[in-house]
Design a protein around this motif. Structure first.
Motif, PDB file in Angstrom:
ATOM      1  N   TYR A   1       0.812  -1.216   0.000  1.00 24.27           N
ATOM      2  CA  TYR A   1       0.000   0.000   0.000  1.00 24.27           C
ATOM      3  C   TYR A   1       0.845   1.265   0.000  1.00 24.27           C
ATOM      4  CZ  TYR A   1      -3.102  -3.709   1.416  1.00 24.27           C
ATOM      5  OH  TYR A   1      -3.784  -4.896   1.458  1.00 24.27           O
ATOM      6  N   LEU A   2       2.098   1.157   0.410  1.00 31.66           N
ATOM      7  CA  LEU A   2       3.017   2.297   0.394  1.00 31.66           C
ATOM      8  C   LEU A   2       4.153   1.925  -0.554  1.00 31.66           C
ATOM      9  CD1 LEU A   2       3.068   2.993   4.250  1.00 31.66           C
ATOM     10  CD2 LEU A   2       1.680   4.145   2.514  1.00 31.66           C
ATOM     11  N   SER A   3       3.982   2.280  -1.825  1.00 29.71           N
ATOM     12  CA  SER A   3       4.880   1.795  -2.876  1.00 29.71           C
ATOM     13  C   SER A   3       6.303   2.316  -2.746  1.00 29.71           C
ATOM     14  CB  SER A   3       4.318   2.176  -4.248  1.00 29.71           C
ATOM     15  OG  SER A   3       4.150   3.582  -4.349  1.00 29.71           O
ATOM     16  N   PHE A   4       6.494   3.405  -2.006  1.00 27.38           N
ATOM     17  CA  PHE A   4       7.844   3.949  -1.855  1.00 27.38           C
ATOM     18  C   PHE A   4       8.673   3.159  -0.839  1.00 27.38           C
ATOM     19  CE2 PHE A   4       5.008   6.110   1.077  1.00 27.38           C
ATOM     20  CZ  PHE A   4       5.691   6.057   2.278  1.00 27.38           C
ATOM     21  N   LEU A   5       8.024   2.208  -0.139  1.00 30.04           N
ATOM     22  CA  LEU A   5       8.740   1.403   0.834  1.00 30.04           C
ATOM     23  C   LEU A   5       9.315   0.150   0.170  1.00 30.04           C
ATOM     24  CD1 LEU A   5       6.286   1.570   3.891  1.00 30.04           C
ATOM     25  CD2 LEU A   5       8.444   2.802   3.609  1.00 30.04           C
ATOM     26  N   PRO A   6      10.381  -0.430   0.739  1.00 27.55           N
ATOM     27  CA  PRO A   6      10.965  -1.652   0.171  1.00 27.55           C
ATOM     28  C   PRO A   6      10.053  -2.856   0.379  1.00 27.55           C
ATOM     29  CG  PRO A   6      12.026  -1.123   2.256  1.00 27.55           C
ATOM     30  CD  PRO A   6      11.132   0.038   1.923  1.00 27.55           C
ATOM     31  N   VAL A   7      10.368  -3.983  -0.283  1.00 23.59           N
ATOM     32  CA  VAL A   7       9.515  -5.163  -0.213  1.00 23.59           C
ATOM     33  C   VAL A   7       9.493  -5.777   1.187  1.00 23.59           C
ATOM     34  CG1 VAL A   7       9.707  -5.743  -2.642  1.00 23.59           C
ATOM     35  CG2 VAL A   7      11.421  -6.611  -1.044  1.00 23.59           C
ATOM     36  N   ASP A   8      10.526  -5.526   1.970  1.00 24.05           N
ATOM     37  CA  ASP A   8      10.547  -6.030   3.350  1.00 24.05           C
ATOM     38  C   ASP A   8      10.166  -4.935   4.336  1.00 24.05           C
ATOM     39  OD1 ASP A   8      12.787  -4.473   3.055  1.00 24.05           O
ATOM     40  OD2 ASP A   8      14.146  -5.842   4.100  1.00 24.05           O
ATOM     41  N   ALA A   9       9.256  -4.052   3.898  1.00 24.70           N
ATOM     42  CA  ALA A   9       8.896  -2.884   4.701  1.00 24.70           C
ATOM     43  C   ALA A   9       8.352  -3.259   6.073  1.00 24.70           C
ATOM     44  CB  ALA A   9       7.877  -2.029   3.951  1.00 24.70           C
ATOM     45  N   SER A  10       7.517  -4.289   6.121  1.00 27.27           N
ATOM     46  CA  SER A  10       6.911  -4.670   7.398  1.00 27.27           C
ATOM     47  C   SER A  10       7.984  -5.043   8.419  1.00 27.27           C
ATOM     48  CB  SER A  10       5.942  -5.841   7.197  1.00 27.27           C
ATOM     49  OG  SER A  10       4.806  -5.430   6.476  1.00 27.27           O
ATOM     50  N   LEU A  11       8.959  -5.839   7.991  1.00 25.93           N
ATOM     51  CA  LEU A  11      10.033  -6.241   8.894  1.00 25.93           C
ATOM     52  C   LEU A  11      10.900  -5.050   9.275  1.00 25.93           C
ATOM     53  CD1 LEU A  11      11.497  -8.506  10.393  1.00 25.93           C
ATOM     54  CD2 LEU A  11      12.831  -8.934   8.316  1.00 25.93           C
ATOM     55  N   SER A  12      11.150  -4.155   8.325  1.00 25.56           N
ATOM     56  CA  SER A  12      11.976  -2.981   8.600  1.00 25.56           C
ATOM     57  C   SER A  12      11.306  -2.046   9.607  1.00 25.56           C
ATOM     58  CB  SER A  12      12.278  -2.226   7.298  1.00 25.56           C
ATOM     59  OG  SER A  12      12.996  -3.034   6.403  1.00 25.56           O
TER      60      SER A  12
END
Length: 263
Positions: free
Chosen positions: A71-82
């Motif tokens: 939903y936040l395309s500017f975040l990396p694919v591992d955004a949740s973990l980060s």
């Protein structure tokens, strides 16, 4: 038993529409369940969940559950973990900002957020892969619970782990595994794609493993409750307890299913 059946049906009637919808509504709903689960963990230790550590722990479980990068395309694919890691660092920062808040104080809310969050994260991941994977996991857990209860009640003589859960028996545990295999096999005959990339026979062996892990999940929560001297994790569902009382087995089953490549 009547109360359990009625409220179980109500809980299922609330959960199923979100499960069938999938997508954002399901993910946010599961994220909310994860926050409630962490709140139950904090309450068992008599910690205030609207405190600095409580709010951050609940938020950590939420961001670990919901795939933020969707939903936040500017975040990396591992955004949740980060983002989860950043929140953990904030909880640890409390050891610097307060002279009375120690590392030992910080580890419990962190562990609680990971324990709950990683299980619900894999539930969301499974639903993103396909509804059938979630249904298979639910059938395995439910069949294990029902089979263990019925066989244990009729034939149970040898205690499984009496110091953790005095009512569970070895016979009941084996009955739960057998029930899971039978129900899982029936579902796989109905939906042959659900066990890809494995063969039918390999999947039967994996179902035994999933059933065992589900029982361990139940025993782990029993051990936590026994340690803190509480009967149920919460009182959200009358006759059933809290969110963790209903999802303790699934918290263990979904990650091990993911490990074996089912989603």
């Amino acid at each position: 038993m009547q109360q359990r059946v009625i409220w179980g049906a109500i809980a299922l009637a609330i959960f199923l529409p979100f499960l069938l919808m999938g997508g954002l509504p399901f993910q946010f709903f599961v994220g909310l369940l994860a926050m409630i689960g962490v709140a139950e963990m904090l309450r068992m230790k008599r910690l205030e969940f609207f405190s600095f550590e409580g709010v951050l722990a609940m938020l950590a479980a939420f961001v670990l559950t919901v795939p933020l990068d969707n939903y936040l395309s500017f975040l990396p694919v591992d955004a949740s973990l980060s983002v989860y890691s950043l929140i953990v660092f904030l909880i640890l920062a409390g050891t610097v900002l307060s002279s009375t808040y120690s590392f030992d104080d910080a580890t419990y809310p962190i562990a609680a957020s990971f324990y709950v969050g990683i299980g619900f994260h894999n539930l969301v991941t499974a639903r993103m892969d396909g509804l059938d994977k979630v249904i298979l996991a639910l059938f395995i857990v439910w069949a294990t619970d029902i089979g263990a209860y019925m066989i244990g009640r009729q034939f149970g003589k040898h205690k499984l782990l009496p110091k953790v859960s005095p009512n569970k028996t070895i016979e009941g545990s084996l009955g739960g595994i057998l029930a899971a295999v039978l129900v899982g096999a029936a579902f796989m005959l109905f939906d042959k794609s659900v066990y890809a990339p494995h063969s039918f026979l390999v999947m039967l062996v994996l179902i035994i493993l999933f059933s065992i892990f589900g029982q361990f999940g139940d025993l782990v929560e029993s051990a936590i409750k026994r340690y803190f001297g509480v009967k149920d994790s919460g009182k959200l569902i009358p006759g059933h307890g809290g969110i963790l009382d209903r999802f303790d087995s699934m918290i263990f089953v979904f990650p091990i299913m993911h490990l074996f490549g089912l989603f």
